[in-house]
Design a protein around this motif. Sequence first.
Motif, PDB file in Angstrom:
ATOM      1  N   THR A 163       0.881  -1.361   0.128  1.00  0.00           N
ATOM      2  CA  THR A 163      -0.060  -0.209   0.158  1.00  0.00           C
ATOM      3  C   THR A 163       0.915   0.902   0.149  1.00  0.00           C
ATOM      4  O   THR A 163       0.399   2.759  -0.120  1.00  0.00           O
ATOM      5  CB  THR A 163      -0.737   0.378   1.282  1.00  0.00           C
ATOM      6  N   THR A 164       2.362   1.498   0.485  1.00  0.00           N
ATOM      7  CA  THR A 164       2.794   2.381   0.142  1.00  0.00           C
ATOM      8  C   THR A 164       2.890   3.265  -0.645  1.00  0.00           C
ATOM      9  O   THR A 164       3.830   3.988  -1.516  1.00  0.00           O
ATOM     10  CB  THR A 164       4.650   1.912   0.756  1.00  0.00           C
ATOM     11  N   SER A 165       3.076   2.425  -2.270  1.00  0.00           N
ATOM     12  CA  SER A 165       2.820   2.156  -3.636  1.00  0.00           C
ATOM     13  C   SER A 165       1.785   3.494  -4.074  1.00  0.00           C
ATOM     14  O   SER A 165       1.986   4.410  -5.037  1.00  0.00           O
ATOM     15  CB  SER A 165       2.145   1.416  -4.145  1.00  0.00           C
ATOM     16  N   ILE A 166       0.442   3.940  -2.564  1.00  0.00           N
ATOM     17  CA  ILE A 166      -0.066   5.029  -3.186  1.00  0.00           C
ATOM     18  C   ILE A 166       0.387   6.824  -2.263  1.00  0.00           C
ATOM     19  O   ILE A 166       0.285   7.823  -2.426  1.00  0.00           O
ATOM     20  CB  ILE A 166      -1.140   5.015  -2.161  1.00  0.00           C
ATOM     21  N   LEU A 167       2.375   6.675  -1.483  1.00  0.00           N
ATOM     22  CA  LEU A 167       2.308   7.917  -0.918  1.00  0.00           C
ATOM     23  C   LEU A 167       3.434   8.547  -2.320  1.00  0.00           C
ATOM     24  O   LEU A 167       2.901   9.563  -2.226  1.00  0.00           O
ATOM     25  CB  LEU A 167       3.674   6.815  -0.173  1.00  0.00           C
ATOM     26  N   LEU A 168       3.123   8.507  -3.187  1.00  0.00           N
ATOM     27  CA  LEU A 168       3.252   9.731  -4.333  1.00  0.00           C
ATOM     28  C   LEU A 168       2.654  11.132  -4.226  1.00  0.00           C
ATOM     29  O   LEU A 168       2.643  11.860  -4.630  1.00  0.00           O
ATOM     30  CB  LEU A 168       3.623   9.033  -5.894  1.00  0.00           C
ATOM     31  N   LEU A 169       1.203  10.330  -3.443  1.00  0.00           N
ATOM     32  CA  LEU A 169       0.146  11.339  -3.522  1.00  0.00           C
ATOM     33  C   LEU A 169       0.467  12.299  -2.712  1.00  0.00           C
ATOM     34  O   LEU A 169      -0.420  13.402  -2.994  1.00  0.00           O
ATOM     35  CB  LEU A 169      -1.145  10.370  -3.712  1.00  0.00           C
ATOM     36  N   ILE A 170       1.111  12.273  -1.343  1.00  0.00           N
ATOM     37  CA  ILE A 170       1.364  13.034  -0.937  1.00  0.00           C
ATOM     38  C   ILE A 170       2.566  13.390  -0.416  1.00  0.00           C
ATOM     39  O   ILE A 170       3.792  14.072  -0.663  1.00  0.00           O
ATOM     40  CB  ILE A 170       1.404  12.856   0.847  1.00  0.00           C
ATOM     41  N   SER A 171       3.546  13.415  -2.112  1.00  0.00           N
ATOM     42  CA  SER A 171       4.599  13.687  -2.576  1.00  0.00           C
ATOM     43  C   SER A 171       6.151  13.148  -1.931  1.00  0.00           C
ATOM     44  O   SER A 171       6.695  14.017  -1.250  1.00  0.00           O
ATOM     45  CB  SER A 171       5.296  14.738  -2.111  1.00  0.00           C
ATOM     46  N   VAL A 172       5.648  11.583  -1.491  1.00  0.00           N
ATOM     47  CA  VAL A 172       7.216  11.141  -0.781  1.00  0.00           C
ATOM     48  C   VAL A 172       7.862  10.591  -1.185  1.00  0.00           C
ATOM     49  O   VAL A 172       7.200  10.131  -2.597  1.00  0.00           O
ATOM     50  CB  VAL A 172       6.333   9.539  -0.218  1.00  0.00           C
ATOM     51  N   THR A 173       9.602  10.852  -1.545  1.00  0.00           N
ATOM     52  CA  THR A 173      10.624  10.415  -2.416  1.00  0.00           C
ATOM     53  C   THR A 173      10.189   8.802  -2.197  1.00  0.00           C
ATOM     54  O   THR A 173      11.387   7.692  -1.792  1.00  0.00           O
ATOM     55  CB  THR A 173      11.131  10.367  -2.631  1.00  0.00           C
ATOM     56  N   ASP A 174       9.450   7.814  -2.420  1.00  0.00           N
ATOM     57  CA  ASP A 174       9.379   6.873  -2.153  1.00  0.00           C
ATOM     58  C   ASP A 174       9.846   6.004  -3.180  1.00  0.00           C
ATOM     59  O   ASP A 174      10.393   6.649  -4.459  1.00  0.00           O
ATOM     60  CB  ASP A 174       8.500   5.224  -1.576  1.00  0.00           C
ATOM     61  N   VAL A 175      10.188   4.530  -3.912  1.00  0.00           N
ATOM     62  CA  VAL A 175      10.118   4.308  -4.762  1.00  0.00           C
ATOM     63  C   VAL A 175       9.441   4.139  -6.375  1.00  0.00           C
ATOM     64  O   VAL A 175       9.807   4.770  -7.387  1.00  0.00           O
ATOM     65  CB  VAL A 175      10.352   2.125  -4.798  1.00  0.00           C
ATOM     66  N   ILE A 176       8.075   4.390  -6.217  1.00  0.00           N
ATOM     67  CA  ILE A 176       7.095   4.986  -6.810  1.00  0.00           C
ATOM     68  C   ILE A 176       7.872   6.210  -7.582  1.00  0.00           C
ATOM     69  O   ILE A 176       7.872   6.034  -8.897  1.00  0.00           O
ATOM     70  CB  ILE A 176       5.957   4.464  -6.789  1.00  0.00           C
ATOM     71  N   THR A 177       7.633   6.833  -6.930  1.00  0.00           N
ATOM     72  CA  THR A 177       7.306   8.805  -6.833  1.00  0.00           C
ATOM     73  C   THR A 177       8.871   8.234  -7.840  1.00  0.00           C
ATOM     74  O   THR A 177       9.328   9.207  -9.046  1.00  0.00           O
ATOM     75  CB  THR A 177       7.858   9.210  -5.744  1.00  0.00           C
ATOM     76  N   VAL A 178      10.018   7.934  -7.597  1.00  0.00           N
ATOM     77  CA  VAL A 178      11.511   8.253  -8.178  1.00  0.00           C
ATOM     78  C   VAL A 178      11.280   6.737  -9.583  1.00  0.00           C
ATOM     79  O   VAL A 178      11.778   7.877 -10.514  1.00  0.00           O
ATOM     80  CB  VAL A 178      12.569   7.213  -7.933  1.00  0.00           C
ATOM     81  N   GLY A 179      10.799   6.223  -9.263  1.00  0.00           N
ATOM     82  CA  GLY A 179      10.246   5.828 -10.772  1.00  0.00           C
ATOM     83  C   GLY A 179       9.674   6.824 -12.278  1.00  0.00           C
ATOM     84  O   GLY A 179       9.970   6.508 -13.054  1.00  0.00           O
ATOM     85  N   GLN A 180       8.680   6.994 -11.509  1.00  0.00           N
ATOM     86  CA  GLN A 180       7.906   7.933 -11.874  1.00  0.00           C
ATOM     87  C   GLN A 180       8.444   9.196 -12.999  1.00  0.00           C
ATOM     88  O   GLN A 180       8.702   9.874 -14.010  1.00  0.00           O
ATOM     89  CB  GLN A 180       6.744   8.669 -11.422  1.00  0.00           C
ATOM     90  N   GLN A 181       9.802  10.424 -11.879  1.00  0.00           N
ATOM     91  CA  GLN A 181      10.289  11.268 -11.973  1.00  0.00           C
ATOM     92  C   GLN A 181      11.067   9.944 -13.514  1.00  0.00           C
ATOM     93  O   GLN A 181      11.691  11.556 -14.507  1.00  0.00           O
ATOM     94  CB  GLN A 181      11.171  11.405 -10.980  1.00  0.00           C
ATOM     95  N   ILE A 182      11.558   9.398 -13.038  1.00  0.00           N
ATOM     96  CA  ILE A 182      13.055   9.077 -14.345  1.00  0.00           C
ATOM     97  C   ILE A 182      11.778   9.090 -15.904  1.00  0.00           C
ATOM     98  O   ILE A 182      12.333   9.387 -16.959  1.00  0.00           O
ATOM     99  CB  ILE A 182      13.180   7.367 -14.016  1.00  0.00           C
ATOM    100  N   ILE A 183      10.538   8.354 -15.545  1.00  0.00           N
ATOM    101  CA  ILE A 183       9.704   8.041 -16.629  1.00  0.00           C
ATOM    102  C   ILE A 183       9.046   9.473 -17.488  1.00  0.00           C
ATOM    103  O   ILE A 183       9.323   9.677 -18.320  1.00  0.00           O
ATOM    104  CB  ILE A 183       8.430   7.356 -15.922  1.00  0.00           C
ATOM    105  N   GLU A 184       9.128  10.776 -16.072  1.00  0.00           N
ATOM    106  CA  GLU A 184       8.534  11.928 -16.877  1.00  0.00           C
ATOM    107  C   GLU A 184       9.636  12.046 -17.743  1.00  0.00           C
ATOM    108  O   GLU A 184       9.453  13.038 -18.569  1.00  0.00           O
ATOM    109  CB  GLU A 184       8.033  12.401 -15.363  1.00  0.00           C
ATOM    110  N   ALA A 185      11.118  12.261 -17.156  1.00  0.00           N
ATOM    111  CA  ALA A 185      12.689  12.888 -17.205  1.00  0.00           C
ATOM    112  C   ALA A 185      12.982  12.107 -19.070  1.00  0.00           C
ATOM    113  O   ALA A 185      13.377  12.662 -20.031  1.00  0.00           O
ATOM    114  CB  ALA A 185      13.828  12.957 -16.806  1.00  0.00           C
ATOM    115  N   ASN A 186      12.213  11.280 -19.610  1.00  0.00           N
ATOM    116  CA  ASN A 186      12.709  10.438 -20.455  1.00  0.00           C
ATOM    117  C   ASN A 186      11.221   9.906 -21.488  1.00  0.00           C
ATOM    118  O   ASN A 186      11.160   8.772 -22.078  1.00  0.00           O
ATOM    119  CB  ASN A 186      13.473   9.163 -20.176  1.00  0.00           C
ATOM    120  N   SER A 187       9.947  10.669 -21.412  1.00  0.00           N
ATOM    121  CA  SER A 187       8.724  10.990 -21.831  1.00  0.00           C
ATOM    122  C   SER A 187       8.955  10.358 -23.384  1.00  0.00           C
ATOM    123  O   SER A 187       8.124   9.698 -24.455  1.00  0.00           O
ATOM    124  CB  SER A 187       8.030  11.832 -21.211  1.00  0.00           C
ATOM    125  N   GLN A 188      10.069  11.225 -24.005  1.00  0.00           N
ATOM    126  CA  GLN A 188      10.141  10.305 -25.570  1.00  0.00           C
ATOM    127  C   GLN A 188      10.358   8.540 -25.448  1.00  0.00           C
ATOM    128  O   GLN A 188       9.828   8.220 -26.873  1.00  0.00           O
ATOM    129  CB  GLN A 188      11.606  11.314 -26.121  1.00  0.00           C
TER     130      GLN A 188
END
Length: 226
Positions: A163-188
Motif C-alpha cells: 500500500t505504500t505505493s500510494i505515497l506519491l500522492l503526498i510527495s513522498v520520494t519512495d520507489v514509485i515516485t522516483v520511478g515516475q520521475q525517471i519516466i517523465e524525464a524520458n517521456s520520448q
Amino acid sequence: MWQSAFKILLSGNNITRILGGLETTIVISLTSIVLGTLIGIVLGALWTLSGKWVKLVFKIYLEIFRIIPTIPLLFLFYYILPRDLGVNFPAVQVSILVFALWFAAEFSDIIRGSIQSVPRQQRESAFALGLSTFQIFRYVLIPQGLLTAISPFINLSTRIIKTTSILLLISVTDVITVGQQIIEANSQNTVIPILIYGIIALLYWLVNAVLGYLTDYVEGKQINGR
C-alpha cells in the motif's frame, strides 16, 4: 528502443535513485509495522479487559481504519489537519503515522482474538498461582497469543508494504515516485515506463516474497509442533 531504455536506466544515478526510493519505502513500512505492533498489542490486550463503552471506542477505531480507504486518511493527515491546525507535518512522518494507526487497528483485533483463544484454564491457573492481571497478560496470554498471530502479522505486513505505493500522492520520494520521475524525464522513450515499472514490480515482489517465505516457514513450524 529497448537498448536505449536500458541505457537510460543505467545512465547517471538512476539505479541509485531507485534503490534510495526502495529504502524510503522499506523504512516507512518497517517503522509503521513496529509502532503499529506495539500499539496493537496494548489495544488488543485492553480490548479483552475493558467495559462496554471502552470496547465501543475500540470498535469504532477499528472500523474507521477498515472502512475508510488509506488515500483519504493520508489527505486528512497531510493536507486538511495541518491546514486547520496551522502546522506543517513532513510527508514521511504523516505516512508513518497513518500506516501505524492502520496496522495497530488491524493487529489489535488479531491480538484480541489470539488472547481470547488461549484456554481459560491457563488464566485460572495463573490466578491460582497468585499472578496479577498484568503478570498474566505479560507472561501467559500475550506470549501465547503472539505465537498464533505470527502468520496474520506477516500477511498484514505485506499489505502495508504494497500500500505504500500510494505515497506519491503526498510527495513522498519512495520507489514509485522516483520511478515516475525517471519516466517523465524520458517521456520520448515509449519503452521506459515498462522497464521502470517492471523493475519496481520485481523489487516489491522480492520484499514480499521474503515475508511470504517467513509465513510458510512459521505455519510449517506451527503444524509440526502440534
